[in-house]
Design a protein around this motif. Structure first.
Motif, PDB file in Angstrom:
ATOM      1  N   SER A  31       0.849  -1.185   0.000  1.00  0.00           N
ATOM      2  CA  SER A  31       0.000   0.000   0.000  1.00  0.00           C
ATOM      3  C   SER A  31       0.883   1.232   0.000  1.00  0.00           C
ATOM      4  CB  SER A  31      -0.930   0.017   1.221  1.00  0.00           C
ATOM      5  OG  SER A  31      -0.171   0.042   2.418  1.00  0.00           O
ATOM      6  N   GLY A  32       0.251   2.382  -0.258  1.00  0.00           N
ATOM      7  CA  GLY A  32       0.985   3.638  -0.188  1.00  0.00           C
ATOM      8  C   GLY A  32       1.379   4.240  -1.516  1.00  0.00           C
ATOM      9  N   GLY A  33       1.108   3.530  -2.600  1.00  0.00           N
ATOM     10  CA  GLY A  33       1.427   4.095  -3.900  1.00  0.00           C
ATOM     11  C   GLY A  33       0.491   5.240  -4.249  1.00  0.00           C
ATOM     12  N   GLY A  34       0.820   5.932  -5.339  1.00  0.00           N
ATOM     13  CA  GLY A  34      -0.021   7.042  -5.764  1.00  0.00           C
ATOM     14  C   GLY A  34       0.675   7.924  -6.758  1.00  0.00           C
ATOM     15  N   LEU A  35       0.093   9.085  -6.982  1.00  0.00           N
ATOM     16  CA  LEU A  35       0.626  10.071  -7.914  1.00  0.00           C
ATOM     17  C   LEU A  35       1.298  11.183  -7.120  1.00  0.00           C
ATOM     18  CD1 LEU A  35       0.839  11.346 -10.756  1.00  0.00           C
ATOM     19  CD2 LEU A  35      -1.439  12.334 -10.354  1.00  0.00           C
ATOM     20  N   VAL A  36       2.519  11.509  -7.503  1.00  0.00           N
ATOM     21  CA  VAL A  36       3.264  12.551  -6.805  1.00  0.00           C
ATOM     22  C   VAL A  36       4.079  13.339  -7.829  1.00  0.00           C
ATOM     23  CG1 VAL A  36       5.232  11.033  -6.342  1.00  0.00           C
ATOM     24  CG2 VAL A  36       4.797  12.984  -4.841  1.00  0.00           C
ATOM     25  N   GLN A  37       4.321  14.591  -7.535  1.00  0.00           N
ATOM     26  CA  GLN A  37       5.147  15.405  -8.423  1.00  0.00           C
ATOM     27  C   GLN A  37       6.629  15.111  -8.204  1.00  0.00           C
ATOM     28  OE1 GLN A  37       3.996  19.488  -7.693  1.00  0.00           O
ATOM     29  NE2 GLN A  37       2.562  19.440  -9.418  1.00  0.00           N
ATOM     30  N   ALA A  38       7.394  15.361  -9.222  1.00  0.00           N
ATOM     31  CA  ALA A  38       8.842  15.179  -9.100  1.00  0.00           C
ATOM     32  C   ALA A  38       9.360  15.993  -7.918  1.00  0.00           C
ATOM     33  CB  ALA A  38       9.532  15.612 -10.388  1.00  0.00           C
ATOM     34  N   GLY A  39      10.258  15.386  -7.160  1.00  0.00           N
ATOM     35  CA  GLY A  39      10.769  16.006  -5.952  1.00  0.00           C
ATOM     36  C   GLY A  39       9.986  15.666  -4.702  1.00  0.00           C
ATOM     37  N   GLY A  40       8.851  15.036  -4.886  1.00  0.00           N
ATOM     38  CA  GLY A  40       8.011  14.685  -3.758  1.00  0.00           C
ATOM     39  C   GLY A  40       8.430  13.387  -3.087  1.00  0.00           C
ATOM     40  N   SER A  41       7.621  12.978  -2.115  1.00  0.00           N
ATOM     41  CA  SER A  41       7.931  11.794  -1.311  1.00  0.00           C
ATOM     42  C   SER A  41       6.721  10.880  -1.195  1.00  0.00           C
ATOM     43  CB  SER A  41       8.361  12.214   0.100  1.00  0.00           C
ATOM     44  OG  SER A  41       9.475  13.074   0.063  1.00  0.00           O
ATOM     45  N   LEU A  42       7.000   9.611  -0.997  1.00  0.00           N
ATOM     46  CA  LEU A  42       5.983   8.612  -0.700  1.00  0.00           C
ATOM     47  C   LEU A  42       6.582   7.571   0.228  1.00  0.00           C
ATOM     48  CD1 LEU A  42       4.285   7.742  -4.139  1.00  0.00           C
ATOM     49  CD2 LEU A  42       3.192   8.872  -2.197  1.00  0.00           C
ATOM     50  N   ARG A  43       5.726   6.948   1.014  1.00  0.00           N
ATOM     51  CA  ARG A  43       6.167   5.817   1.814  1.00  0.00           C
ATOM     52  C   ARG A  43       5.285   4.620   1.483  1.00  0.00           C
ATOM     53  NH1 ARG A  43       6.470   4.609   8.313  1.00  0.00           N
ATOM     54  NH2 ARG A  43       4.199   4.442   8.076  1.00  0.00           N
ATOM     55  N   LEU A  44       5.927   3.589   0.978  1.00  0.00           N
ATOM     56  CA  LEU A  44       5.225   2.351   0.693  1.00  0.00           C
ATOM     57  C   LEU A  44       5.285   1.444   1.912  1.00  0.00           C
ATOM     58  CD1 LEU A  44       6.548   1.555  -2.898  1.00  0.00           C
ATOM     59  CD2 LEU A  44       4.640   3.018  -2.208  1.00  0.00           C
ATOM     60  N   SER A  45       4.221   0.691   2.115  1.00  0.00           N
ATOM     61  CA  SER A  45       4.168  -0.289   3.190  1.00  0.00           C
ATOM     62  C   SER A  45       3.836  -1.649   2.599  1.00  0.00           C
ATOM     63  CB  SER A  45       3.093   0.083   4.209  1.00  0.00           C
ATOM     64  OG  SER A  45       3.357   1.329   4.799  1.00  0.00           O
ATOM     65  N   CYS A  46       4.314  -2.672   3.256  1.00  0.00           N
ATOM     66  CA  CYS A  46       4.012  -4.039   2.848  1.00  0.00           C
ATOM     67  C   CYS A  46       3.705  -4.831   4.114  1.00  0.00           C
ATOM     68  CB  CYS A  46       5.185  -4.643   2.101  1.00  0.00           C
ATOM     69  SG  CYS A  46       4.992  -6.398   1.706  1.00  0.00           S
ATOM     70  N   ALA A  47       2.465  -5.220   4.240  1.00  0.00           N
ATOM     71  CA  ALA A  47       2.025  -5.990   5.397  1.00  0.00           C
ATOM     72  C   ALA A  47       2.094  -7.479   5.076  1.00  0.00           C
ATOM     73  CB  ALA A  47       0.607  -5.599   5.777  1.00  0.00           C
ATOM     74  N   ALA A  48       2.692  -8.232   5.986  1.00  0.00           N
ATOM     75  CA  ALA A  48       2.873  -9.667   5.779  1.00  0.00           C
ATOM     76  C   ALA A  48       2.029 -10.462   6.755  1.00  0.00           C
ATOM     77  CB  ALA A  48       4.337 -10.036   5.945  1.00  0.00           C
ATOM     78  N   SER A  49       1.554 -11.590   6.299  1.00  0.00           N
ATOM     79  CA  SER A  49       0.843 -12.513   7.165  1.00  0.00           C
ATOM     80  C   SER A  49       1.237 -13.929   6.771  1.00  0.00           C
ATOM     81  CB  SER A  49      -0.673 -12.329   7.040  1.00  0.00           C
ATOM     82  OG  SER A  49      -1.097 -12.569   5.706  1.00  0.00           O
ATOM     83  N   GLY A  50       1.004 -14.852   7.668  1.00  0.00           N
ATOM     84  CA  GLY A  50       1.368 -16.227   7.381  1.00  0.00           C
ATOM     85  C   GLY A  50       2.539 -16.654   8.243  1.00  0.00           C
TER      86      GLY A  50
END
Length: 123
Positions: A7-26
């Motif tokens: 999760s955490g993807g999206g549209l951002v302008q150049a120079g911007g920031s994002l944080r992706l997360s990956c939740a694990a189970s099992g």
């Protein structure tokens, strides 16, 4: 089996920031090294970053060094990818993966994969 959900993807302008997360189970998350890969149309899936399950050593592709940071929270069964100073060439679907191998930087070294999250960086 290990199930991974990004999760955490999206549209951002150049120079911007994002944080992706990956939740694990099992199975026990703390016993897997975790990695992020990305794939854009017409290109092969490429390694972005990984973090070991032993001493949390991290590895990065040259193209993202100094801009991306991988981390993990074993208590939350989650791995993160903090991305700053994003560039249009970072546009891709980002995949989270889990590997029993300690140091894993190639896609064929990973055992489980998430479905991916789209990151789009506009210029």
């Amino acid at each position: 089996q290990v199930q991974l959900v990004e999760s955490g993807g999206g549209l951002v302008q150049a120079g911007g920031s994002l944080r992706l997360s990956c939740a694990a189970s099992g199975r026990t998350f703390s016993s897997y090294s975790m990695g992020w890969f990305r794939q854009s149309p017409g290109r092969e899936r490429e390694f972005v970053a990984s973090i070991t399950w032993t001493d949390r050593s991290t590895y990065y592709a040259d193209s993202v060094k100094g801009r991306f940071t991988i981390s993990r929270d074993n208590a939350k069964n989650t791995v993160y990818l903090q991305m700053i100073n994003l560039k249009p060439e970072d546009t891709a679907v980002y995949y989270c993966a889990a590997a029993a191998k300690v140091v894993a930087t190639r896609h064929n070294e990973y055992d489980y994969w998430g479905q991916g999250t789209q990151v789009t960086v506009s210029s």
